[in-house]
Design a protein around this motif. Sequence first.
Motif, PDB file in Angstrom:
ATOM      1  N   UNK A 176       7.747  -7.692 -53.290  1.00  0.00           N
ATOM      2  CA  UNK A 176       6.355  -7.904 -52.865  1.00  0.00           C
ATOM      3  C   UNK A 176       5.997  -7.027 -51.666  1.00  0.00           C
ATOM      4  N   UNK A 177       7.001  -6.876 -50.775  1.00  0.00           N
ATOM      5  CA  UNK A 177       6.769  -6.072 -49.579  1.00  0.00           C
ATOM      6  C   UNK A 177       6.418  -4.630 -49.958  1.00  0.00           C
ATOM      7  N   UNK A 178       7.174  -4.098 -50.954  1.00  0.00           N
ATOM      8  CA  UNK A 178       6.952  -2.716 -51.378  1.00  0.00           C
ATOM      9  C   UNK A 178       5.565  -2.557 -51.991  1.00  0.00           C
ATOM     10  N   UNK A 179       5.209  -3.546 -52.824  1.00  0.00           N
ATOM     11  CA  UNK A 179       3.884  -3.485 -53.480  1.00  0.00           C
ATOM     12  C   UNK A 179       2.786  -3.515 -52.431  1.00  0.00           C
ATOM     13  N   UNK A 180       2.975  -4.375 -51.415  1.00  0.00           N
ATOM     14  CA  UNK A 180       1.986  -4.466 -50.331  1.00  0.00           C
ATOM     15  C   UNK A 180       1.787  -3.096 -49.674  1.00  0.00           C
ATOM     16  N   UNK A 181       2.912  -2.474 -49.288  1.00  0.00           N
ATOM     17  CA  UNK A 181       2.801  -1.177 -48.603  1.00  0.00           C
ATOM     18  C   UNK A 181       2.228  -0.103 -49.521  1.00  0.00           C
ATOM     19  N   UNK A 182       2.596  -0.176 -50.795  1.00  0.00           N
ATOM     20  CA  UNK A 182       2.077   0.793 -51.757  1.00  0.00           C
ATOM     21  C   UNK A 182       0.551   0.710 -51.824  1.00  0.00           C
ATOM     22  N   UNK A 183       0.056  -0.513 -51.956  1.00  0.00           N
ATOM     23  CA  UNK A 183      -1.392  -0.730 -52.023  1.00  0.00           C
ATOM     24  C   UNK A 183      -2.074  -0.257 -50.742  1.00  0.00           C
ATOM     25  N   UNK A 184      -1.473  -0.671 -49.626  1.00  0.00           N
ATOM     26  CA  UNK A 184      -2.125  -0.378 -48.344  1.00  0.00           C
ATOM     27  C   UNK A 184      -2.140   1.125 -48.067  1.00  0.00           C
ATOM     28  N   UNK A 185      -1.037   1.796 -48.365  1.00  0.00           N
ATOM     29  CA  UNK A 185      -0.996   3.248 -48.135  1.00  0.00           C
ATOM     30  C   UNK A 185      -2.002   3.941 -49.058  1.00  0.00           C
ATOM     31  N   UNK A 186      -2.068   3.486 -50.298  1.00  0.00           N
ATOM     32  CA  UNK A 186      -3.015   4.065 -51.257  1.00  0.00           C
ATOM     33  C   UNK A 186      -4.463   3.885 -50.772  1.00  0.00           C
ATOM     34  N   UNK A 187      -4.770   2.662 -50.371  1.00  0.00           N
ATOM     35  CA  UNK A 187      -6.140   2.389 -49.898  1.00  0.00           C
ATOM     36  C   UNK A 187      -6.427   3.198 -48.632  1.00  0.00           C
ATOM     37  N   UNK A 188      -5.426   3.278 -47.739  1.00  0.00           N
ATOM     38  CA  UNK A 188      -5.632   4.042 -46.500  1.00  0.00           C
ATOM     39  C   UNK A 188      -5.882   5.517 -46.810  1.00  0.00           C
ATOM     40  N   UNK A 189      -5.174   6.034 -47.801  1.00  0.00           N
ATOM     41  CA  UNK A 189      -5.376   7.445 -48.176  1.00  0.00           C
ATOM     42  C   UNK A 189      -6.789   7.667 -48.709  1.00  0.00           C
ATOM     43  N   UNK A 216      -2.992 -14.121 -42.941  1.00  0.00           N
ATOM     44  CA  UNK A 216      -2.982 -14.945 -44.161  1.00  0.00           C
ATOM     45  C   UNK A 216      -2.184 -14.392 -45.317  1.00  0.00           C
ATOM     46  N   UNK A 217      -1.290 -13.448 -45.065  1.00  0.00           N
ATOM     47  CA  UNK A 217      -0.437 -12.956 -46.147  1.00  0.00           C
ATOM     48  C   UNK A 217      -0.851 -11.612 -46.715  1.00  0.00           C
ATOM     49  N   UNK A 218      -0.043 -11.166 -47.701  1.00  0.00           N
ATOM     50  CA  UNK A 218      -0.211  -9.818 -48.256  1.00  0.00           C
ATOM     51  C   UNK A 218      -1.583  -9.582 -48.893  1.00  0.00           C
ATOM     52  N   UNK A 219      -2.023 -10.556 -49.701  1.00  0.00           N
ATOM     53  CA  UNK A 219      -3.291 -10.367 -50.422  1.00  0.00           C
ATOM     54  C   UNK A 219      -4.444 -10.182 -49.440  1.00  0.00           C
ATOM     55  N   UNK A 220      -4.430 -11.013 -48.404  1.00  0.00           N
ATOM     56  CA  UNK A 220      -5.494 -10.923 -47.402  1.00  0.00           C
ATOM     57  C   UNK A 220      -5.482  -9.545 -46.750  1.00  0.00           C
ATOM     58  N   UNK A 221      -4.285  -9.045 -46.465  1.00  0.00           N
ATOM     59  CA  UNK A 221      -4.155  -7.726 -45.853  1.00  0.00           C
ATOM     60  C   UNK A 221      -4.710  -6.630 -46.738  1.00  0.00           C
ATOM     61  N   UNK A 222      -4.343  -6.679 -48.008  1.00  0.00           N
ATOM     62  CA  UNK A 222      -4.805  -5.638 -48.946  1.00  0.00           C
ATOM     63  C   UNK A 222      -6.328  -5.685 -49.081  1.00  0.00           C
TER      64      UNK A 222
END
Lengths: 227, 528
Positions: B1-14, B113-119
């Motif tokens: 889950x941690x990897x998926x979180x970072x993947x999403x966040x890096x993608x969105x940040x890009x 509030x967790x990964x989903x909230x962050x994304x």
Amino acid sequence: MFKNKVVKFLVIGLVIVFSGYLVPLQHEISWWIVLMMVVTFGLAIGDEKYLFWICLLFLVITNLVINDLLFFRLQDGSVTFDSEQSFWKYPGIEESIQRYGEEGLIIPFRVRDIFYSSYLKFFVWLVNFSKLLSPDFWIKTIGFAGSWLLILGVIDYLKDKQKNTKFLIWFLLILASSAIRMIGSSEKFIFLALPVIFYWMFRGSNTHKGSKDYLLTVGLLLLDFLL
Amino acid sequence: MKKIFYLWVVLISLVGSIFRIINLDKNPVHIGNDEISIAWDSYSIRMTGMDEHRKVMPLSFMSHRVYKSPLYIYLNVPFNYLFGNNEYGVRFLSAFVGSLAVFLIAMVGRELGGDKLGIMAAFLLALNPKSIFVSRMAYESNLATVVLLLAIYFLFLYIRKSENNKLILSGLFFGLSIWGYHTQWGLVPLLLLLSYWYWKEKISFRKWIPLWIITVLVALPIFYDFVMVQMNDPFNRASSQIWFRTANIENYWNNSQDCLLKKIAHVAVEPVYNYADHFGLDSMFTKGMELFPKNEVFQFGWFLLASLPLLIIGLINLRKIQKNKSRFLLGWWLLSPVVPALTGPVAEVRNLPFIAPTILIMAIGMQVVFEKNKKCFWLLTLLIGINFVYFAIAYYIHFPKITGDNYQFGYKQAFLEIRPMIDKYETIVVEPRFGEFGQYSGLPRHYFGYWGAFSAWEMINRDDESNRIGKYWIKNVDWNKEKFPNNNLYIVSISNPVVNESVKQLELWKKIDKPDGKTQFLIYIPKE
């Protein structure tokens, strides 16, 4: 002092509304229009559904008249609508859509037709509408105490699962029809919404917070009088 | 889950960084008034270690007596070195931290509030119109807001992990944000009080002290400098920004017939109106950006209109996240406009700290919708996407075409036009006035210097009385009094074409047109 609901209604409601903010506007609207709207409102919130819709139609027409958009001439029976003062035909808006359409040449022709059409005027109406829903507008119109009780009342009303949605429809319809006008004072519509505003403020004063912190309301009221 | 979180966040940040960096040199169309001061000071510090007023490594940059916060100017020095004197050399830092903010808000959201909230928070900030707008300009406030977000992130980490290094970093960034912009001077103490108040049962008073001490120690030089500035220059522009010293209020106070009590009440409630203005639906969702003139069809608020339901749902469901955190978030949201409200109604950048908590509340709303009704979630996401497309069309295509005057368009273009033939002329006269009627006054000295007309040392050694720097003479031209003993080139406002005797001696060499096609400057050279 605030235990009796009728006293509450008279003391808080009436005084707040006429604490100075709406007084200058009183000269701009006839008392019989206000009285007529109170009667219409009474009919509208009754059980008859068809009556409600007729009253709403009447409400919108009246609002357009007091906003100087719709004119009736009794002499020749003519009805005119000052479309140039409305968002739909306001000078410059149509031209600006056309200009934007020409500027947006990098967008393919077919897509451009989707983006640059007359429906964009709706956004202008939306800006007007959102202005009428903003807290600073209400503070400047019905004062600090009035806005405080109104907020309490609206929250209490929205939380109520048994609420009579006619109040909300009445209020939003007045705002929506007032937002049609582009420039000039639109605060006069408040007089048409008075029954709903009274209802919500009265409700607000009956909430736990409104009853407990009534000194706050009195303090805000004094501030309103001072201003 | 941690990897998926970072993947999403890096993608969105890009993706977010593309919206912030693309065409940075072309939109906004010209370096703006505030930007050029920052650009010049940054360049001047790099070349000389001094600002244009000969102050060595100042803690506030006097500029036009506004005393700008120093953080952006100092942090921009390496970027100025890297990119040189151009738009990237002053704007890139803002675009970079604006993109970083997308990543950071995901981390803060995750703590809340967790990964989903962050994304979801990252997604909403990546598409946020105001964040994109301010990230594409050199605004100190944007940098300060991101530094503040870092401070809050480390504060949350400390609260969760009780590691002292997180507390130290939090204090460091809180203090640095005070170096970043004036809004943070008031907001940081309020947030520190708020965090203590909500977590005083979990973290004892004693443990908070290092955070406060570090913040104060880091911020102390700025406040010391402020006291010195007030003593040396009591009528500086910065001190006239407080609401009771603004022209409107002073005018009311001096000329109104109202009684004293009423006057006091009237002045005292002004910040309340200003505060309420920040929460207005119009400024938040429909017209607060003021990108286009009034009554134009394209109007945008600080947030996308389609995200309004998310804010409402988020506010109703704040309790979904941990009690103290939800209270802190609400407090952060409500306190952010307090300091800006003391200066006036919603302004362009003073209330940028308001964006992050609003986005986080919206993300809570989005998460609630996601958990309760997937169809509704995708519909709202689609609406937000469509809303963003409208903003992107308006901002990236139409905005650059109508905003020449707002950004003093023309000085760069005029200099680049005359550059190849500067040596032919003895004096280059440049008018500071511009606009259709010459109604605005610009900063040609800074623009010309920044684009290479003269060096930072020449600027420092200028003669203020004569308004001359090297062969450049900054003045408004009166053609009736103008003599031509020398071989002069003139860059004048469109409002001041050559007249009378001068017509015989000068010829129009070039016009500098704004993106909307209207002429901004006229360039005259002597007739052969």
